[in-house]
Enzyme design. Sequence first.
Site, PDB file in Angstrom:
ATOM      1  N   TYR A   1      34.850  43.786  43.162  1.00  0.00           N
ATOM      2  CA  TYR A   1      33.892  42.697  42.947  1.00  0.00           C
ATOM      3  C   TYR A   1      32.488  43.228  42.677  1.00  0.00           C
ATOM      4  CZ  TYR A   1      36.667  38.584  44.345  1.00  0.00           C
ATOM      5  OH  TYR A   1      37.562  37.559  44.404  1.00  0.00           O
TER       6      TYR A   1
ATOM      7  N   ASP B   1      44.712  33.345  49.869  1.00  0.00           N
ATOM      8  CA  ASP B   1      45.114  32.064  49.271  1.00  0.00           C
ATOM      9  C   ASP B   1      46.605  31.833  49.495  1.00  0.00           C
ATOM     10  OD1 ASP B   1      42.609  31.371  48.331  1.00  0.00           O
ATOM     11  OD2 ASP B   1      43.315  30.894  46.307  1.00  0.00           O
TER      12      ASP B   1
HETATM   13  C1  IPM Z   1      36.922  33.053  47.829  1.00  0.00           C
HETATM   14  C2  IPM Z   1      36.607  32.625  46.428  1.00  0.00           C
HETATM   15  C3  IPM Z   1      35.474  33.498  45.919  1.00  0.00           C
HETATM   16  C4  IPM Z   1      35.994  34.915  45.864  1.00  0.00           C
HETATM   17  C5  IPM Z   1      34.881  33.078  44.582  1.00  0.00           C
HETATM   18  C6  IPM Z   1      34.410  31.640  44.627  1.00  0.00           C
HETATM   19  C7  IPM Z   1      33.779  33.987  44.148  1.00  0.00           C
HETATM   20  O1  IPM Z   1      37.754  32.687  45.636  1.00  0.00           O
HETATM   21  O2  IPM Z   1      36.024  32.994  48.678  1.00  0.00           O
HETATM   22  O3  IPM Z   1      38.059  33.447  48.074  1.00  0.00           O
HETATM   23  O4  IPM Z   1      36.691  35.307  44.914  1.00  0.00           O
HETATM   24  O5  IPM Z   1      35.702  35.668  46.788  1.00  0.00           O
HETATM   25 MG    MG Z   2      39.494  33.114  46.670  1.00  0.00          MG
END
Ligand code: IPM
Ligand code: MG
Length: 375
Positions: free
Chosen positions: A143, A260
């Site tokens: 990231y 997720d």
């Molecule tokens: C999360 C979200 C974020 C991420 C986005 C909104 C930048 O998907 O908090 O998991 O990828 O970290």
């Molecule tokens: Mg996410």
Amino acid sequence: MPANKKLLLLPGDGIGPEVMREVRRVIDWMDRKRRVTFELSEGLVGGASLDATGEPITSETVTRALAADAVLFGSVGGPKWDHLGFALRPEIAILTLRRELGLFANLRPAIVLEPLVNASSLKPEIVRGLDIMIVRESTGGIYFGEPRGIEDLPDGTRRGVNTEVYTTTEIERVARVAFDLARQRLAAGKGGKLCSVEKANVMESGLLWRQTVTALHARDYPEIELSHMYADNCGMQLVRNPRQFDVIVTSNLFGDLLSDLAAMLTGSLGMLPSATLGAPDSAGRRHALYEPIHGSAPDIAGRGIANPMAQMLSFAMLLRYSFDMEEDASLIERACTNVLASGLRTADIMVPGAAKVGTSVMGESVMREMDKLAA
Ligand code: IPM
Ligand code: MG
């Protein structure tokens, strides 16, 4: 315990403001019934901030977040801002806060509450009683790694680059948070296992991750049962037999995916909170941000039907991790479970035979249950 706790509320976009309203009731309740007082302030993030200032988050808001004892974040984004360039995405707000506040440890619990055991798309016998914690590194990895960017090549084609980078310091500090959680869970009689997840078979950063976690384990956490797993296998195992896990620690990107996935095992994204913590200073204070796992859900925003529980449970995590108020945290959690057990459901978790209610009735019901439990 200091009497005044400074909270910064950042409701954001979509359903953020309406679910945050229900948390305000909990905060009022705490102000009335407990000896703690919260000093609240509110700020703009995401699309709301873009509309007002032209930026997804202003440096003034970041400064206020740095000064707060804890930040409660709603959710950001929506179709209205989708056309803006990469640097103006509403999501920049959360990435900026993670980076500027040094919030490197993202704690994402996936818990199946008994009243919701049928909400999962997996069979109840696979998910019943599930209680796992994913610790996702959140200020490093691909990231934020350099080099990054999109460049034009001489032949007229283009090239996009991102870089996965981890130092031993970054790996160690997030692994320590995960080991400490496993240790607390061991003491509490649940779990005490840590699974460290990477792709050491194909990535050097993953190999270093594995070596670093292994060394830290031997040095400081011998009583914790440590295992290692490749990220792809972990995805499969989470669906096959999720209860084999207790605490999982992994990188930013793998943690994004796996959390997720784990959230969906519970079948109810509208129920799941998260915490993102920085390093403690010498007085034990740490920057921290709390937010629901769900997004801004623009399709249902403003209709008063969103589930406020993830936001309320994020506040419970805030009490637990920022202020050591375990009793009140678990009071909120028990109140939520009892309300669900009584048969109330928002649309996202509705089942035949339950009573469908909107955001504010759900919030009020949790408050009433807190009154009862605290009586
Ligand atoms: C999360 C979200 C974020 C991420 C986005 C909104 C930048 O998907 O908090 O998991 O990828 O970290
Ligand atoms: Mg996410």
